[in-house]
Write an enzyme that holds these catalytic residues in place. Structure first.
Site, PDB file in Angstrom:
ATOM      1  N   GLU A  11       0.848  -1.166   0.214  1.00 20.53           N
ATOM      2  CA  GLU A  11       0.117  -0.003   0.145  1.00 20.53           C
ATOM      3  C   GLU A  11       0.895   1.287  -0.034  1.00 20.53           C
ATOM      4  OE1 GLU A  11      -2.984  -0.211   3.207  1.00 20.53           O
ATOM      5  OE2 GLU A  11      -3.703  -2.148   2.417  1.00 20.53           O
ATOM      6  N   HIS A  53      -8.212   1.045   1.066  1.00 22.95           N
ATOM      7  CA  HIS A  53      -8.063   0.851   2.479  1.00 22.95           C
ATOM      8  C   HIS A  53      -8.878   1.663   3.300  1.00 22.95           C
ATOM      9  CE1 HIS A  53      -5.151  -0.711   6.168  1.00 22.95           C
ATOM     10  NE2 HIS A  53      -6.397  -0.275   6.687  1.00 22.95           N
TER      11      HIS A  53
END
Ligand code: MLT
Length: 314
Positions: free
Chosen positions: A259, A277
């Site tokens: 990420e 997310h």
């Protein structure tokens, strides 16, 4: 005494520190080198997920006493090094539980009724009414992997919808299970009998790649998989193959092995809903975790009180 806030978080954090008369600096987007240079000027550091407190950064600290994580996962902190260095690590396990549970339920509805696919199609004027024939959640079996705070809240909402709840959690007590009308099953049974599988467990050596080509093949072809917990629980390349070949019907992924996910093996997989997310991204959750982390860290530094600690300092 001074605190460093090294990730962007709700300004509620400042109110709490001001009320407790604790000076602080806000310095976000620091490189590891910049952070290493200044971190030991502080008694405490407040982080979300962007700051990575690896051994190289916290291993040399002499003054830093506490790391406060505004959120649940502490996989961005080297806990062993923190413990060796007598740095307490705390998280805020309750502040974003509702937000993550609600996102999970939202994704579940969307996968079952194709909401995420029907909206762009309708914008394009296609009116594909029969293409988006869905299924109801009522009466379906929900397999919850990990039965902590978030897993339990998902179970609570899902049982109101009329889903049958099963979990593979070894630690869930009979009392907890009966509160949510849930039954304990083996991981294999959960994987092979659930209509919806939702992940709410930690990422560790045991759970890494728990969903891989083999386990995905054991799922019902009509079933769907949701991950709002941690990237790495699902092997991303294997999931793409499974979706593209109709091994399972659909999936929703909110968390990624790397990420931010700017180039993921998952991109363009069939019947895959992706979000960046967003589990904790509600106004309420961001406010809750900022207040919780600031209060906990202030209480520790001022009064020595410890709650929600991840490690134990001798
Ligand atoms: C958490 O661990 O609290 C959530 O994944 C949200 C976040 O990382 O900010």
């Amino acid at each position: 005494m001074k605190i460093l806030i090294s990730d962007k978080m709700s300004d509620k954090v400042e109110n709490v520190l001001n009320e407790n008369k604790i000076p602080y600096d806000i310095k976000t987007d620091l490189s590891p080198e910049q952070l290493t240079e200044i971190i030991d000027d502080y008694d405490g550091i407040l982080i979300r997920s962007a700051t990575k407190l690896k051994a190289e950064i916290i291993g040399h600290c002499k003054n830093l006493k506490v790391i406060g994580r505004a959120g649940v996962g502490v996989d961005n902190v080297d806990i062993d090094t923190a413990t060796k260095n007598k740095i307490l690590v705390m998280n805020t396990p309750l502040g974003n539980l509702e937000a993550t549970a609600e996102l999970t339920i939202g994704l579940m509805f969307s996968l079952m009724r194709h909401i995420h696919l029907a909206s762009p199609s309708t914008h394009e004027g296609k009116w594909e009414k029969s293409k988006f024939l869905g299924s109801e959640l009522k009466g379906k079996t929900l397999g919850i992997v990990g039965f902590g705070n978030i897993g339990q809240r998902v179970a609570e909402i899902a049982s109101v919808i009329g889903m049958k709840i099963i979990t593979n959690s070894a630690s869930a007590s009979d009392d907890i299970l009966s509160r949510f009308n849930a039954s304990k099953v083996s991981t294999d049974e959960l994987i092979s009998t659930s209509d919806v599988i939702s992940l709410h467990t930690k990422l560790n050596d045991e759970t890494k790649n728990m969903f891989n080509a083999t386990s995905l093949k054991s799922m019902k072809p009509s079933s769907v998989l949701i991950n709002c917990a941690r990237g790495g629980l699902i092997n991303e390349a294997d999931l793409k193959v499974a979706l593209d070949n109709d091994v399972i019907a659909a999936a929703a992924v909110d968390v990624y092995e790397t990420e931010p996910a700017t180039n993921s093996p998952l991109f363009n997989a069939k019947n895959l809903l992706l979000t960046p997310h967003l589990g904790a991204s509600s106004k309420e959750a961001q406010s809750n975790v900022a207040i919780d982390v600031a209060e906990q860290v202030a209480d520790y530094l001022l009064n020595g009180n410890i709650i929600n600690n991840i490690n134990i300092i001798e």
